[in-house]
Design a protein around this motif. Sequence first.
Motif, short mmCIF file in Angstrom:
data_model
loop_
_atom_site.label_atom_id
_atom_site.label_comp_id
_atom_site.label_asym_id
_atom_site.label_seq_id
_atom_site.Cartn_x
_atom_site.Cartn_y
_atom_site.Cartn_z
N ASP A 8 21.06 -13.41 -34.57
CA ASP A 8 19.79 -12.71 -34.39
C ASP A 8 20.05 -11.20 -34.42
OD1 ASP A 8 17.14 -12.30 -34.05
OD2 ASP A 8 16.95 -13.37 -32.15
N SER B 243 18.23 -7.02 -33.49
CA SER B 243 17.19 -6.18 -32.89
C SER B 243 17.41 -4.76 -33.41
CB SER B 243 17.27 -6.23 -31.37
OG SER B 243 18.43 -5.55 -30.91
N TRP C 203 17.01 -13.26 -26.48
CA TRP C 203 16.06 -12.17 -26.26
C TRP C 203 15.20 -12.39 -25.02
CZ3 TRP C 203 10.84 -12.89 -25.98
CH2 TRP C 203 10.32 -14.08 -26.51
N THR D 143 11.99 -8.71 -32.78
CA THR D 143 12.73 -9.09 -31.57
C THR D 143 12.56 -8.05 -30.47
OG1 THR D 143 14.37 -10.24 -32.93
CG2 THR D 143 15.00 -9.71 -30.67
#
Length: 306
Positions: free
Chosen positions: A251, A253, A164, A103
């Motif tokens: 999600d 990162s 993102w 990501t």
Amino acid sequence: MTDLKAPGSPGTEVPRADHEFTVKQRSQTQLILRRFLRHRAAMISLVVFLLILLWAFLGPHLWHYSYQKYTPDNSQPPSAKHPFGTNAAGYDAYAQVMRGTQTSLKIALLTALGSTLLGAVWGAIAGFYRGVVDAVMMRVTDLVLTLPLFAIALVISSRTGGDWYWIAIVIAGLTWAYVSRVVRSTVLSLREKEFVEAARALGASDARIIFRHLLPNTLGPIIVNATVLVATAILTETALSFLGFGVQPPDTSLGLLVSQAQTAVDTRPWLFYIPGAFIIAIALTINFIGDGLRDAFDPRQQRVRQ
């Protein structure tokens, strides 16, 4: 007695000078590649960065755990089963770091691409037309440069939902001005060259001169600045996600992983230090690659002999 013959007499072979002093000329592309390959730190960094890239994008398809899949092994230290350990909820940290790296790299690469394209075109147009057009466009550029990058990105990113690609667009929209100034200064000197005058004499339009003649000749500074933007985007995304305004769960990162693990740095340090090490590794490799490209595109060396 030895039969001596004069150099010009019949039957005497005269050495050919072109065989004795052959000079091999290299194209500009070959020179750039040769200088870059000689930059040891840049080459090592390029190999490391490519390995990280392949690991982040191909690894999740080969690893037996998903970054969203629970396991019964809660808060386990690194082992053969879980190389980067697990967190308190049982998520495999190896899978999460792969997803987080993927990501973060997508954000960085999209930021560099968008910022470079916009900045290069903007700077080329301003440098080519000069005058009023240049003055107006550069005032806009100066305005963007005066904006506090992190503060503006934080405010806008908090309203994008943590996707993102929106984070990449926000960062690109605040960093393109750096590229535009570099391209403009290069185009200002190139526009007076003979090849531009020849293109005008042949009836080439302004758009053709800009996109077919000027921009290709500014490729060196553009590529170098693009590598700098990759590192800038990685660090900016990390800071935004660390503060909770970047990528949002489910999600993840690298910045979000570091943020989630900051309370466990003493009890489960692998959750904090491993994503942090990847952030540092990516930023350092990109900077070394940029240094190598900067040396390779040195405009003072146009042709060498071998």
